[in-house]
Design a protein around this motif. Structure first.
Motif, PDB file in Angstrom:
ATOM      1  N   UNK A 272       0.884  -1.222  -0.040  1.00 31.24           N
ATOM      2  CA  UNK A 272       0.172   0.154   0.080  1.00 31.24           C
ATOM      3  C   UNK A 272       0.975   1.251  -0.053  1.00 31.24           C
TER       4      UNK A 272
ATOM      5  N   UNK B 120       3.842   1.640  -1.143  1.00 31.52           N
ATOM      6  CA  UNK B 120       4.466   1.743  -2.387  1.00 31.52           C
ATOM      7  C   UNK B 120       3.603   2.472  -3.588  1.00 31.52           C
ATOM      8  N   UNK B 121       2.266   1.792  -3.434  1.00 35.78           N
ATOM      9  CA  UNK B 121       1.105   2.369  -4.357  1.00 35.78           C
ATOM     10  C   UNK B 121       0.936   3.897  -3.922  1.00 35.78           C
ATOM     11  N   UNK B 122       0.771   4.105  -2.689  1.00 34.27           N
ATOM     12  CA  UNK B 122       0.814   5.633  -2.180  1.00 34.27           C
ATOM     13  C   UNK B 122       1.582   6.445  -2.910  1.00 34.27           C
ATOM     14  N   UNK B 123       2.940   6.093  -2.751  1.00 31.62           N
ATOM     15  CA  UNK B 123       4.104   7.052  -3.159  1.00 31.62           C
ATOM     16  C   UNK B 123       3.960   7.104  -4.585  1.00 31.62           C
TER      17      UNK B 123
ATOM     18  N   UNK C  85       1.216   7.197  -6.260  1.00 29.64           N
ATOM     19  CA  UNK C  85       0.209   7.951  -6.570  1.00 29.64           C
ATOM     20  C   UNK C  85       0.346   9.188  -6.873  1.00 29.64           C
TER      21      UNK C  85
END
Lengths: 586, 586
Positions: free
Chosen positions: A427, A429-432, A434
């Motif tokens: 999560x 990683x995906x946030x970074x 995004x």
């Protein structure tokens, strides 16, 4: 490599086996065998199994890994973290000391071996990549703490249990009154001795003029000395009659042929933990194997390693063992002692087989407290809280993943700890990604280079907005780009061209394709054209298969400089004079 | 913008409100009101609620959105997909037609409003980005099919239910014997009429010489005509006494003040579905709002939109409604009819309030079959199976995500369908980035450019291995890079320098940092140096905070050409002569 030789590496190194390699392998095997006897007993204690299970788990698995594994020097057998995971998994389906408990350990080894084998055959080794380094480091550190605390009851000579830190501490506190003074003396002095050996013996031996290798190996024999001394003490003073728990009778036998329990309920309950043990064991083993292989410019094949470890675990399941993997300490000793081929492992297995038949009466009076001391000293070297500080300085996201993994492993157990760590790192990683870095760029005067307008003194044209996107475009970040472009264009009325510089865009997924279409359509509605520049080959190949390029309001330029020359000229002359010219034509 | 004006956009546009804008808004409101009356009744039927709930859900929410929302033309109210999700969520906690069912709808609207509001205040709008376009497209298509099939029972005049396609089809098949012929005639002819209107009326009106806008609005009034005709038929021939199900008595009242049920069990059961409804509703609404805003070069603030939609749903919860969002059809009609400001929405709300008080007796004899026909015709325009073909051609990973979302939504229900779609698209994305494209590059002769050695005719030096990494480095892909470098270096014995070209590496996480350290260490053990080139500013900033650069065996070069010049010179001369020279020095 032919098919058979790909799957059975022994066919490669076995043909070229020399007398010299045999001698080296044999010496390494003797040293490793001596080290492994107390270690195997200790890890069996940690896993909650009878002592002989630790020795059995070191015999057949080593032989099978020697046939199927790719590392020349990896030593396979029981290791601390996997023993802890085993105790945690089996503790949920059976009571320690029962026949069901030992049978469940076989089932766990069988499932773990099956999972590793299937992952190897289907080349799924990449699944291990979902464990990030911070999650692994946090998990190993927390496991080390859990293991050390779980052994305190053997040092104190009290009953106890629990699979989380609060449970263990509560159990210790509740039973403290039953502590046995003699056990405590043995446990504390063995622990102190082993810490001293680890820290001070090698320098002392070096000062005495011993060669470094000899000094190193002697200092690693510390546990053997502690075992011998405390066993003699118990035997000489009959301390077992005064409440000191001892290993007791260990059957004198080769590994027995055993059959795992395949009851559907048991399999269903253990399949999850088995998958976890497989992945954690694989990651630990690979990291050791690759470190050692690199020192001799050898290669490890991850998929074949899965097969080797899978075979080793299946072997453990049918010969009275429990889940195994490549261990750090034993492999390093094997390597340092000069092992050249997997034959060293085979000789170690023979040595342990002899020990299992001939030497087990010698450990009858060995106190459990000594074994607990060897475990505590071994695992405290796994505890490395500096990972918290290192990740804090490097990246907050990685810090959060470590901290959560440590806290949850200690507070809620090993399985929840690892699962939460993996979910959180995905999560984060995906946030970074995004909110990708998007730089507005301009021309560095006198060159063909474009740089961030906020960091460099560059030429810009009010009619042209050039954005360099520093991330692949995919569903999680496309809306961010869409919003950013819309905000930027609605706030700058002179803008007539938007150029997206794609030099760092490595991929464009279907969501991103649709978003680019939407951006183009919306810009068109505002009277603005969309252009792309410096699109990479693989991205361009994909875009060519769609209607996007036909419908695009602008053009695709090979280089950003081409785009600049063409679009500035379209307005008027390049640079600061562009405004008036562009306005005149608009 | 001051704080208050940021959160209450009406303070911006309200000050500049003109007489002309008032006239335009009023005309749009009349047209939208006429269209909304049958639509509101139909969506209430779809949600399993009494007809007035649809009208109430269109009044207070519109007013609140007009105050807090940022879109000038978005029309908020019940929409098809959210009505389906509502029916699915409430159907699990209460039986349709009971007081508990309507109270649960209020709770769902309250929870959904609260979630949207919190997401807005904490700026969590990016969470919606986890829904990829293929997942949304697949979900909307599958929902359209589910909705259309769910309405067939009203066309047939039979009881029925179910929340998945197999359940619905089984229920239809089981009750087919009870079909009412008169209902069927009304339903089929209304459906056929509405399809004809949608497809052929506008071209016909245009041929008659009507202006395009008028033709468009008249053809959108089709449902009103169908409602009027079938209501008159039922009233004139008393068809309700012959088994045709009708809307019946609708209370003549303004929206009542209602209180949601806050029973802990109910809240616990509905919080998950409420989160899903919030996110799906937000995504649908944003896509409509941004499309319309772009046409007039206006801006939508995603976080403020969350607040606007949150307020609208809280409004629905306290005035007898159910979850709402910005609808596509109603917003487009509002826009096309010339609405200039959110005041058009306020006037629409007044129109609907008048209808609720004065006009409800007129719909007493309206057959449910007609409402079902309007729903079927409306939602079939949502069904777009071409997404399967488009994603298949563009990217297999996106295709798998769409196909799974469609199949699971149809076969296992809306919640499982969306959840599986999101999980799958995240996993597929991670899988794609787990094996990044890594190109071995060489110098294009006579230039300073480096290109893939397999695609271009380039100069190479056997002592230098240059790899261009086309992906950010993070935990999922670092082991791949590690294995690749180890495999490449162990197979080429002349290699003395490895250069990683970082021009497309946008980020390096802690796992990747440790992997680079491990790669460096292992290469050093093989007598090979590791260098980096073209490292981006943000990546370099992070690396500078660590010991990595101090310990690196090689150097960091600003450009790949610098690296090449320096390292080739180190061996001997550049190019093909390098081998002998390098060997001579090694």
């Amino acid at each position: 490599m032919t098919g058979l030789r790909r799957y059975v590496p022994i066919l490669n190194w076995g043909r070229a086996y020399t007398r010299q390699a045999f001698a080296n392998d044999m010496i390494a095997a003797v040293i490793v065998t001596i080290m492994l006897i107390p270690q195997s007993l200790a890890y069996a204690l940690l896993a909650g199994l009878p002592p002989e299970a630790g020795i059995y788990a070191s015999i057949m698995p080593i032989l099978l890994y020697a046939i199927f594994g790719t590392s020349r020097t990896l030593a396979v057998g029981p290791v601390a973290v996997v023993s802890l995971l085993t105790a945690s998994a089996i503790g949920q389906v059976a009571d320690q000391g029962t026949a069901g408990y030992a049978a469940a350990a076989l089932t766990l080894a069988f499932l773990s071996g099956g999972i590793l084998l299937l992952m190897g055959v289907f080349r799924l080794g990449f699944l291990a990549n979902f464990l990030s380094h911070p999650v692994i480091a946090g998990f190993i550190t927390a496991s080390g703490i859990l293991i050390a605390v779980s052994q305190l009851r053997h040092i104190l000579g009290i009953p106890g249990g629990g699979h989380t830190l609060p449970e263990m501490l509560a159990s210790l506190a509740g039973n403290l009154g039953q502590a046995n003074a003699l056990t405590l003396i043995i446990g504390v002095s063995a622990t102190a001795f082993l810490f001293w050996v680890r820290k001070n013996l090698k320098p002392a031996l070096l000062r005495l003029g011993l060669p470094p290798l000899t000094a190193d190996l002697l200092s690693r024999a510390g546990p053997v000395a502690a075992v011998a001394a405390t066993t003699l003490a118990v035997w000489g003073m009959s301390l077992d009659e005064r409440g000191v728990a001892i290993v007791g009778t260990v059957p004198q036998s080769l590994p027995p042929l055993t059959m795992p329990d395949f009851a559907p309920d048991l399999v269903a309950a253990l399949i999850g933990p088995a998958a976890l043990i497989s992945i954690i064991g694989f990651v630990e083993s690979m990291s050791v194997a690759q470190t050692l292989a690199a020192k001799r410019r050898q290669r490890i094949d991850p998929d074949q390693e899965l097969i080797g470890l899978g075979a080793a675990n299946l072997g453990a399941a049918f010969t009275g063992g429990y889940p195994v993997t490549g261990g750090f300490a034993r492999s390093v000793v094997n390597y340092d002692a000069g092992a050249e081929t997997p034959a060293a492992g085979a000789f170690t297995a023979m040595g342990l087989a002899i020990a299992a038949v001939a030497l087990t009466p010698l450990v009858h009076d060995l106190p459990n407290a000594t074994l607990a001391a060897t475990i505590i000293v071994a695992v405290l070297s796994l505890v490395d809280l500096s990972i918290l500080q290192k990740t804090w300085r490097y990246s907050r996201a990685d810090f959060v993943a470590v901290a959560a993994t440590i806290l949850l492993t200690l507070g809620a157990g090993v399985e929840i700890g690892v699962a939460a760590g993996v979910a959180l790192s995905v999560l984060l990683h995906l946030f970074k990604t995004s909110r990708p870095h998007v730089a507005e760029v301009g021309l560095v005067p006198g060159t063909q280079h474009f740089r961030n307008i906020h960091r460099h003194d560059v030429e810009t044209d009010p009619a042209i907005l050039t954005l360099r996107v520093d991330e692949s475009l995919y569903f999680v970040n496309v809306r961010f780009l869409q919003d950013l472009i819309q905000a930027r264009v609605t706030s700058g009325c002179a803008i007539r061209h938007v150029v997206l510089m794609f030099s760092a865009v490595n991929a464009v997924d279907y969501s991103a394709l649709e978003s680019l279409e939407a951006i183009d359509q919306r810009l068109r509605d505002m009277g603005v054209s969309l252009h792309l520049s410096e699109v990479k080959g693989p991205v361009m190949d994909r875009l060519r298969g769609t209607h996007f390029l036909d419908r695009l309001s602008g053009r695709v330029f090979l280089s950003q400089y081409d785009a600049w020359r063409h679009l500035s000229a379209d307005g008027a002359t390049a640079g600061d004079h562009g405004v008036a010219g562009a306005a005149g034509l608009a």
